[in-house]
Motif scaffolding. Structure first.
Motif, short mmCIF file in Angstrom:
data_model
loop_
_atom_site.label_atom_id
_atom_site.label_comp_id
_atom_site.label_asym_id
_atom_site.label_seq_id
_atom_site.Cartn_x
_atom_site.Cartn_y
_atom_site.Cartn_z
N SER A 15 0.82 -1.16 -0.04
CA SER A 15 0.04 -0.11 0.08
C SER A 15 0.87 1.31 -0.02
O SER A 15 1.98 1.16 0.27
CB SER A 15 -0.93 -0.07 1.15
N ILE A 16 0.34 2.43 -0.52
CA ILE A 16 0.90 3.70 -0.36
C ILE A 16 1.81 4.01 1.10
O ILE A 16 2.80 4.47 1.36
CB ILE A 16 0.18 4.63 -0.76
N ASN A 24 -11.24 5.04 -16.81
CA ASN A 24 -11.48 5.83 -15.80
C ASN A 24 -10.93 5.23 -14.37
O ASN A 24 -10.50 5.85 -13.56
CB ASN A 24 -13.04 5.90 -15.54
N VAL A 25 -11.11 3.56 -14.40
CA VAL A 25 -10.86 3.13 -13.33
C VAL A 25 -9.23 3.08 -13.00
O VAL A 25 -8.54 3.33 -11.84
CB VAL A 25 -11.42 1.63 -13.42
N GLN A 57 -7.35 5.17 -14.26
CA GLN A 57 -6.72 6.51 -13.83
C GLN A 57 -7.15 6.79 -12.41
O GLN A 57 -6.24 7.32 -11.52
CB GLN A 57 -7.76 7.71 -14.75
N SER A 58 -8.14 6.42 -11.93
CA SER A 58 -8.26 6.59 -10.43
C SER A 58 -7.57 6.04 -9.55
O SER A 58 -7.04 6.25 -8.70
CB SER A 58 -9.89 6.69 -10.13
N LYS A 59 -7.32 4.51 -10.07
CA LYS A 59 -6.41 3.75 -9.21
C LYS A 59 -4.76 4.30 -9.26
O LYS A 59 -4.27 4.34 -8.16
CB LYS A 59 -6.39 2.22 -9.77
N PHE A 60 -4.40 4.77 -10.34
CA PHE A 60 -3.06 5.52 -10.37
C PHE A 60 -2.82 6.51 -9.53
O PHE A 60 -2.09 6.72 -8.96
CB PHE A 60 -2.69 5.64 -11.95
N LEU A 61 -3.94 7.66 -9.93
CA LEU A 61 -3.69 8.62 -9.42
C LEU A 61 -4.42 9.11 -8.04
O LEU A 61 -3.89 9.96 -7.42
CB LEU A 61 -4.01 9.77 -10.51
N GLU A 62 -5.64 8.54 -7.82
CA GLU A 62 -6.44 8.89 -6.61
C GLU A 62 -6.21 7.77 -5.47
O GLU A 62 -5.82 8.26 -4.25
CB GLU A 62 -7.70 9.06 -6.97
N LEU A 63 -6.21 6.51 -5.93
CA LEU A 63 -5.80 5.62 -4.67
C LEU A 63 -4.39 5.34 -4.50
O LEU A 63 -4.02 4.72 -3.74
CB LEU A 63 -6.76 4.14 -5.12
N THR A 64 -3.55 5.61 -5.69
CA THR A 64 -2.07 5.38 -5.74
C THR A 64 -2.17 3.86 -5.45
O THR A 64 -0.93 3.54 -4.63
CB THR A 64 -1.22 6.23 -4.54
N TYR A 77 -0.93 1.35 -7.22
CA TYR A 77 -0.17 1.07 -8.76
C TYR A 77 -0.24 -0.42 -9.27
O TYR A 77 -0.53 -0.63 -10.19
CB TYR A 77 1.26 1.63 -8.64
#
Lengths: 285, 392
Positions: A43-44, A241-242, A244-251, A253
């Motif tokens: 996790s981040i 969209n998913v 994008q949101s996984k990469f940038l919002e939920l980080t 990766y």
């Protein structure tokens, strides 16, 4: 020069080198890294570590099957629409454009002078609930009184179709332009009606353009997320969209990376199926 | 026209962030460049203050589009301010900066602004990715509202200082609907189907829906979380909720494409001056309150940033940022000011703003707003569930 004279066989490789190096550095290396990342877990907060987490792939497919299917569906519909819209246009420019050819081609490319985002935002205004289009459709009773266009699947597909239209129209034009008019004349002289000549001569000769156009439209459309984000509602979101949101919002990766690979695989499968259907020789022209 | 530009710009930014996805942050991580040394805490002003903020979050002159308080800061201290409105939501902005920060690189900013109802201010502190405030340059910290002085994640305000607070409630356009005063109405009134939006920040949406369920948002449990998610999901599936938005709900609401929206107080306070059909209310069941905080990312110039923070904690300057100045055509930010004394200063110059309860809420309003449970914001399962819901 002396070196090249002595090793003539090397010339093609030297010419290839810049392209190969470029793709190697900026496509293969990141792709490899993405593959590595797709098998990480963590996790981040605590960091990510490589752990052969094939579960990421399984989760991507299990949790987001609907999004993958929707992406292929929207991209597929948009590709067919773009083909139907572009073919007559490209045909007309190629055979009837005359001295206006270049200007007409410029019109096809003109929307590209405006950034992708602004083009799509313009559609928000065009399709707005109180806009001209929706009002007209209401008058014609095509849309129910509560019906709307913005934030619906129709709007997303329409946006994709519009945004990728030149990718379809230009290859079509090129392949139609190259057709030797004498072949069509000969067909008409010898045996065919105009329609038959089109089906027997023009259409088959333009198939490489059709194939190139559909691929150039379908592949990027399947990964698009801007149209779904700006013109769709949450129920129209695509796999882009998913990711994008996984990469940038939920980080997250690993999840995003594995989804990217699943998308790639899905597109490759779709393209291979298509190639089989139309025949591989059309792929290479 | 202005509100149109407003959304456009935000979307541009959002798309810019989206574009960043293509550059593969991980790949950049692998090839990480040289890391800059953290700036030393010398007591010398930098030539430039680099400030990243949310859109429409600074006093602005309507004609020149300049920011008067930033200009006067430049004049007073001889520090050029490079002001960038590149934050549209917490998650995306964090996604953008976390790569360089995790590699010990500077993000070329001296001040950034993040919301305490997201996990990020506390996460940034926990990770050691922020500089300490230089309190020797910050005597005006004494003007900080006492209620905001001791948040659990930065108990002595060593790293952060509030920029603005705001409330989350419901806005509606009276040309299109009767008053919408509760979440049950917003999500349940079939007349509003496809004409309402929900906010995409988990904390905002969750708090409002939880209080409407009779649950306590300051203590989120799995059961109450699931109840809230189920309720929102139902409204999405039925087509009631048209979209999840950041503050890009504002333009469609003003234009009439939306009848009602879950909304932030300051946005509507700003739009009200142009459109009297808009209304903002705390739901009868209660709303939520949050605070945006200034932070100095690692590598930023702590002294210069602290001098600026001291400047904005002068009640007169705070009043100017908050309410603008109708005489010179300056628009303020119209959120909730964290600086004691700003209201008094505004009463003299701009009484209408000082008396606006969206900007200086009454005690009754403040009693009816909740602060979200910080543990819920750090719960990976909740975050994933939420993200899946809004991009379903």
């Amino acid at each position: 020069m002396g070196f090249l004279h002595r090793h003539r066989g090397l010339t093609p490789y030297l010419l290839l080198a810049p392209g190969v190096v470029w793709l190697g550095l900026f496509f293969l290396v990141p792709l490899g890294f993405l593959a590595y990342q797709s098998l990480e877990s963590g996790s981040i907060d605590f960091g990510y570590a490589f752990s052969w987490s094939w579960g990421n792939y399984w989760n991507a497919i299990r949790n987001y099957r609907g999004h993958f299917e929707r992406s292929l569906e929207y991209a597929g519909i948009a590709t067919v629409l773009a083909l139907v819209v572009s073919y007559p246009v490209a045909y007309w420019i190629a055979f009837r454009g005359g001295r206006w050819k270049n200007l007409l081609l410029l019109f096809i490319v003109a929307p590209f002078f405006v950034t992708y985002l602004i083009r799509t935002l313009a559609w928000q205004t065009i399709l707005a609930d109180h806009g001209l289009v929706v009002r007209t459709l209401h008058h014609l009773h095509v849309l129910g009184s509560t019906g709307r266009l913005l934030n619906t699947a129709t709007a997303v597909v329409a946006g994709i179709t519009y945004n990728f239209l030149p990718f379809m129209a230009l290859p079509l034009y090129v392949s139609l332009e190259q057709i030797d008019g004498r072949l069509i004349e000969a067909a008409e002289d010898l045996y065919a009606s105009r329609w038959k000549a089109f089906l027997r001569v023009t259409l088959p000769l333009s198939l490489p353009g059709v194939v190139a156009g559909t691929l150039l439209t379908f592949i990027p459309a399947a990964g698009d997320f801007i149209n779904a984000q700006l013109l769709g509602s949450p129920t129209n979101h695509m796999i882009g969209n998913v990711i994008q949101s996984k990469f940038l919002e939920l980080t997250d990766y690993p999840a995003a990376a594995s989804m990217s690979f699943v998308l790639m695989a899905a597109i490759i499968v779709a393209v291979l199926a298509y190639a089989r259907a139309v025949g591989t020789e059309q792929l290479t022209g | 026209m202005r509100d149109l530009e407003f959304t456009r710009r935000q979307l541009l930014e959002r798309a810019a962030l989206g574009g960043a996805a293509l550059t593969l942050p991980g790949f950049l991580a692998a090839c990480g460049g040289s890391s800059k040394k953290a700036a030393s805490s010398s007591h010398k002003l930098a030539k430039t203050l680099r400030f990243s903020n949310w859109t429409l979050y600074m006093d602005t002159n309507n004609k020149t589009h300049m920011h008067p308080t930033l200009e006067s800061f430049s004049k007073k201290y001889g520090v050029h301010v490079q002001y960038t409105e590149d934050i549209n939501d917490n998650a995306s902005f964090f996604g953008k900066i976390q790569g360089p920060l995790s590699r010990g690189q500077s993000i070329d900013r001296d001040i950034i602004v993040m919301t305490d109802n997201s996990r990020y201010p506390s996460l940034l502190i926990k990770k050691g990715w922020v500089e300490k405030l230089d309190k020797s340059a910050l005597p005006n910290i004494k003007n900080l509202q006492p209620a905001l002085s001791h948040p659990a994640w930065d108990p002595h305000r060593d790293y952060t200082l509030p920029w603005q607070s705001g409330m989350t409630g419901i806005a509606f356009n009276d040309k299109l609907t009767d008053p919408v005063l509760s979440i049950d109405e917003l999500f349940g009134n079939r007349k509003l189907k496809g004409k309402v939006t929900c906010l995409n920040e988990m904390a905002d949406a969750l708090s409002l829906v939880m209080v409407s369920n009779g649950d306590d948002p300051s203590k989120v449990t799995n059961a109450s979380f699931n109840r809230a998610i189920t309720k929102i999901k139902k409204a999405v599936d039925s087509g009631q909720i048209r979209q999840f938005t950041g503050n890009d709900y504002a333009a469609p609401l003003a234009k009439g494409d939306l009848a009602a929206a879950m909304s932030w107080s300051g946005d509507i306070a700003q739009l009200l001056s142009e459109n009297s059909h808009l209304h903002w209310n705390l739901p009868a069941d209660g709303g939520d309150i949050w605070t945006d905080n200034m932070l100095i990312p690692k590598g930023g110039n702590a002294y210069t940033a602290s001098v600026y923070m001291n400047y904005v904690y002068d009640p007169k300057i705070a009043a100017q940022i908050e309410g603008g100045d109708p005489k010179t055509g300056d628009t303020g930010v119209y959120y909730i000011c964290p600086v004691v004394g700003a209201r008094e200063a505004l009463l003299k110059t701009n009484a209408a703003i000082a008396k606006n309860t969206l900007i200086f809420p009454t005690k009754k309003m403040l009693d009816n707003v909740h602060v979200i449970d910080p543990n819920a914001l750090n719960n990976e399962k909740y975050l994933t569930t939420w993200q899946n819901l809004i991009s379903a």
